[in-house]
Scaffold this motif. Structure first.
Motif, PDB file in Angstrom:
ATOM      1  N   GLY A 166     -20.414 -25.038 -13.752  1.00  0.00           N
ATOM      2  CA  GLY A 166     -19.801 -24.482 -12.750  1.00  0.00           C
ATOM      3  C   GLY A 166     -18.573 -24.814 -11.835  1.00  0.00           C
ATOM      4  N   VAL A 167     -18.391 -26.547 -11.362  1.00  0.00           N
ATOM      5  CA  VAL A 167     -17.348 -27.104 -10.687  1.00  0.00           C
ATOM      6  C   VAL A 167     -16.331 -27.683 -12.088  1.00  0.00           C
ATOM      7  N   SER A 168     -16.850 -28.161 -13.161  1.00  0.00           N
ATOM      8  CA  SER A 168     -16.114 -28.444 -14.080  1.00  0.00           C
ATOM      9  C   SER A 168     -15.298 -26.801 -14.662  1.00  0.00           C
ATOM     10  N   THR A 169     -15.499 -25.726 -14.705  1.00  0.00           N
ATOM     11  CA  THR A 169     -15.228 -24.563 -14.955  1.00  0.00           C
ATOM     12  C   THR A 169     -14.626 -23.923 -13.863  1.00  0.00           C
ATOM     13  N   ALA A 170     -14.457 -24.395 -12.867  1.00  0.00           N
ATOM     14  CA  ALA A 170     -14.002 -23.746 -11.329  1.00  0.00           C
ATOM     15  C   ALA A 170     -12.737 -24.737 -11.654  1.00  0.00           C
ATOM     16  N   VAL A 176     -10.257 -23.564 -14.192  1.00  0.00           N
ATOM     17  CA  VAL A 176      -9.594 -22.249 -13.725  1.00  0.00           C
ATOM     18  C   VAL A 176      -8.470 -22.988 -11.895  1.00  0.00           C
ATOM     19  N   LEU A 177      -9.337 -23.302 -11.142  1.00  0.00           N
ATOM     20  CA  LEU A 177      -8.088 -23.286 -10.109  1.00  0.00           C
ATOM     21  C   LEU A 177      -7.035 -24.157 -10.159  1.00  0.00           C
ATOM     22  N   GLY A 178      -6.808 -25.141 -11.572  1.00  0.00           N
ATOM     23  CA  GLY A 178      -6.218 -26.589 -11.580  1.00  0.00           C
ATOM     24  C   GLY A 178      -5.317 -25.683 -12.318  1.00  0.00           C
ATOM     25  N   ARG A 179      -5.322 -24.532 -13.421  1.00  0.00           N
ATOM     26  CA  ARG A 179      -4.658 -24.165 -13.745  1.00  0.00           C
ATOM     27  C   ARG A 179      -3.367 -23.427 -13.110  1.00  0.00           C
ATOM     28  N   ALA A 180      -4.282 -22.451 -11.824  1.00  0.00           N
ATOM     29  CA  ALA A 180      -3.488 -21.670 -10.860  1.00  0.00           C
ATOM     30  C   ALA A 180      -2.488 -22.169 -10.477  1.00  0.00           C
ATOM     31  N   ALA A 181      -2.903 -23.519  -9.990  1.00  0.00           N
ATOM     32  CA  ALA A 181      -2.089 -24.554  -9.166  1.00  0.00           C
ATOM     33  C   ALA A 181      -0.686 -25.008  -9.799  1.00  0.00           C
ATOM     34  N   GLY A 182      -0.504 -25.065 -11.034  1.00  0.00           N
ATOM     35  CA  GLY A 182       0.538 -25.833 -11.633  1.00  0.00           C
ATOM     36  C   GLY A 182       0.066 -27.351 -12.045  1.00  0.00           C
ATOM     37  N   ARG A 219      -8.936 -15.517 -11.457  1.00  0.00           N
ATOM     38  CA  ARG A 219     -10.597 -15.505 -11.154  1.00  0.00           C
ATOM     39  C   ARG A 219     -11.710 -16.044 -11.743  1.00  0.00           C
ATOM     40  N   PRO A 220     -13.049 -16.093 -10.626  1.00  0.00           N
ATOM     41  CA  PRO A 220     -13.706 -16.945 -10.944  1.00  0.00           C
ATOM     42  C   PRO A 220     -14.119 -16.530 -12.432  1.00  0.00           C
ATOM     43  N   LEU A 221     -14.359 -17.519 -13.895  1.00  0.00           N
ATOM     44  CA  LEU A 221     -15.178 -17.202 -14.924  1.00  0.00           C
ATOM     45  C   LEU A 221     -16.312 -16.943 -14.193  1.00  0.00           C
ATOM     46  N   VAL A 222     -17.183 -14.899 -15.173  1.00  0.00           N
ATOM     47  CA  VAL A 222     -18.446 -15.408 -14.641  1.00  0.00           C
ATOM     48  C   VAL A 222     -19.363 -14.788 -16.224  1.00  0.00           C
ATOM     49  N   ASP A 223     -20.253 -15.771 -16.142  1.00  0.00           N
ATOM     50  CA  ASP A 223     -20.972 -15.935 -17.217  1.00  0.00           C
ATOM     51  C   ASP A 223     -21.278 -14.039 -17.561  1.00  0.00           C
ATOM     52  N   GLU A 224     -22.472 -13.637 -16.903  1.00  0.00           N
ATOM     53  CA  GLU A 224     -23.322 -12.883 -16.784  1.00  0.00           C
ATOM     54  C   GLU A 224     -23.405 -12.121 -15.526  1.00  0.00           C
ATOM     55  N   VAL A 225     -23.597 -10.569 -15.102  1.00  0.00           N
ATOM     56  CA  VAL A 225     -23.878  -9.997 -14.224  1.00  0.00           C
ATOM     57  C   VAL A 225     -25.078  -9.565 -14.440  1.00  0.00           C
ATOM     58  N   LEU A 226     -26.188  -9.708 -13.899  1.00  0.00           N
ATOM     59  CA  LEU A 226     -27.398  -9.005 -13.325  1.00  0.00           C
ATOM     60  C   LEU A 226     -27.912  -8.222 -12.913  1.00  0.00           C
ATOM     61  N   PRO A 227     -28.947  -7.610 -12.897  1.00  0.00           N
ATOM     62  CA  PRO A 227     -29.975  -6.925 -11.902  1.00  0.00           C
ATOM     63  C   PRO A 227     -30.632  -7.409 -11.048  1.00  0.00           C
ATOM     64  N   PHE A 228     -30.824  -7.434  -9.663  1.00  0.00           N
ATOM     65  CA  PHE A 228     -31.818  -8.476  -9.245  1.00  0.00           C
ATOM     66  C   PHE A 228     -32.764  -8.982  -9.284  1.00  0.00           C
ATOM     67  N   GLY A 251     -29.434 -24.161 -20.108  1.00  0.00           N
ATOM     68  CA  GLY A 251     -28.396 -24.618 -20.095  1.00  0.00           C
ATOM     69  C   GLY A 251     -27.248 -23.913 -21.679  1.00  0.00           C
ATOM     70  N   ASP A 252     -28.014 -22.792 -21.456  1.00  0.00           N
ATOM     71  CA  ASP A 252     -27.188 -21.236 -22.392  1.00  0.00           C
ATOM     72  C   ASP A 252     -26.388 -20.866 -20.797  1.00  0.00           C
ATOM     73  N   VAL A 253     -25.130 -21.668 -20.547  1.00  0.00           N
ATOM     74  CA  VAL A 253     -24.312 -20.844 -19.602  1.00  0.00           C
ATOM     75  C   VAL A 253     -23.410 -21.238 -19.940  1.00  0.00           C
ATOM     76  N   PHE A 254     -22.226 -21.350 -19.155  1.00  0.00           N
ATOM     77  CA  PHE A 254     -20.895 -21.076 -19.392  1.00  0.00           C
ATOM     78  C   PHE A 254     -20.054 -20.823 -18.543  1.00  0.00           C
ATOM     79  N   GLY A 255     -20.194 -21.482 -17.493  1.00  0.00           N
ATOM     80  CA  GLY A 255     -19.070 -20.037 -16.455  1.00  0.00           C
ATOM     81  C   GLY A 255     -20.597 -19.780 -15.132  1.00  0.00           C
ATOM     82  N   LYS A 256     -20.175 -18.477 -14.306  1.00  0.00           N
ATOM     83  CA  LYS A 256     -21.888 -18.515 -13.363  1.00  0.00           C
ATOM     84  C   LYS A 256     -22.305 -17.255 -13.784  1.00  0.00           C
ATOM     85  N   LEU A 257     -23.452 -17.418 -13.259  1.00  0.00           N
ATOM     86  CA  LEU A 257     -24.391 -16.315 -13.579  1.00  0.00           C
ATOM     87  C   LEU A 257     -24.955 -15.829 -12.168  1.00  0.00           C
TER      88      LEU A 257
END
Length: 325
Positions: free
Chosen positions: A168-172, A175-181, A290-299, A312-318
């Protein structure tokens, strides 16, 4: 109210203690706290650690899990919840408060229909961000924001190495580093995840521990023992290693000779302030990132989301979403 909570703890089988079901809304845990009707909440490894019994004493069970949420406050405003709770009377940077806590450690967390928070622990959610995107921000993205722009004090055009790909922190940070130049490099042990980091915006990716073509101005370190020696070799003289985690172990050889001889700065960082969360939100709106969202699920599918996180089957946020009341 519907919630995902820790009913018991098991270091080896953390999901055995997870319950997704009804729990009594305790009301405000402290005078003056306000309710937020949760519309979306993101998962973090912090939730798994709580289920393992790390950082959450057993006498506080059952405990509603979750640090991240976006929802609607008691004034009808769309807000993002800030997870760091300072002790009463604390003034200034709440991350420096020795008695600070996170939601779901002492007070019920965000994986519920309602979360109660101090009135200063919400920032406005702009319409440009979806509920799911906003829910990703309070932990991983706020941590990455503070690492990049406070601990490492980076500016456009500087080169940063992110240790680890896919978390989560590394993908963030990508995203943020690239957007900030920034020029963003990533080192990871999984080739597929490295490729995804490249697609996400990293300028270059390398295998873990690889000799880099040049040194970097700063390293973002959340891995710890497995990557520490490489981080020390990778950073330029006078550069910074900004540390916000140690998932592979917290006691690497310090190599103090390299630290002092090359004037390397080691800056610890944890989460961020509510002011930084507000600036992060504004940065995303202004930059279009924008944040990288891996999947959006119902509660109702929270148990499946936790299983994915554990595997560990995640890249981004659940993210878990709740219907509008």
């Amino acid at each position: 109210m519907l919630a995902a909570y820790a009913a018991r703890q098991d270091a080896d089988h953390p999901l055995e203690g997870l319950v997704v079901g009804e729990i009594t809304d305790p009301g405000p845990p402290e005078p003056g706290w306000v309710p937020v009707r949760v519309r979306a909440a993101a998962l973090n490894h912090h939730d798994l650690w709580s289920l393992r019994g790390v950082g959450l004493p057993a006498d506080r069970l059952p405990m509603v899990l979750g640090c991240d949420a976006a929802g609607v406050d008691d004034q009808g405003r769309d807000v993002v919840v800030h997870a760091v709770v300072a002790s009463p009377g604390w003034r200034g940077d709440e991350t420096l408060d020795p008695a600070r806590t996170l939601l779901s450690e002492k007070y019920p967390g965000t994986l519920a229909e309602t979360v109660w928070v101090p009135p200063g622990n919400v920032v406005p959610k702009p319409p440009e961000l979806t509920w799911a995107e906003a829910a990703c921000l309070p932990t991983a993205y706020l941590t990455a924001y503070r690492l990049l722009f406070h601990a490492a004090d980076l500016r456009p055009g500087r080169r940063v190495l992110v240790q680890g790909a896919g978390g989560g922190v590394s993908t963030a940070a990508v995203v943020l580093g690239r957007a900030a130049g920034l020029e963003v490099w990533v080192c990871g042990r999984d080739e597929a995840r490295n490729q995804r980091a490249l697609e996400l915006g990293a300028h270059a990716v390398f295998p873990s521990g690889a000799r880099l073509p040049a040194q970097v101005d700063a390293v973002l370190e959340t891995v710890g023992e497995a990557t520490w020696a490489h981080s020390l070799r990778a950073v330029r003289p006078g550069g910074t290693i900004a540390v916000a985690g140690a998932t592979s172990g917290a006691m690497p050889p310090a190599d103090l000779g390299r630290v002092f001889f090359r004037s390397v700065q080691v800056a610890g960082s944890t989460m961020g302030t509510v002011e930084e969360l507000s600036r992060l939100v504004a940065f995303l709106v202004a930059s279009g990132a924008r944040p990288l969202v891996d999947e959006v699920l119902p509660f109702a599918d929270a148990a499946r989301a936790f299983r994915r996180l554990l595997d560990g089957d995640v890249f981004g946020k659940l993210v878990l979403e709740l219907p509008e009341a």
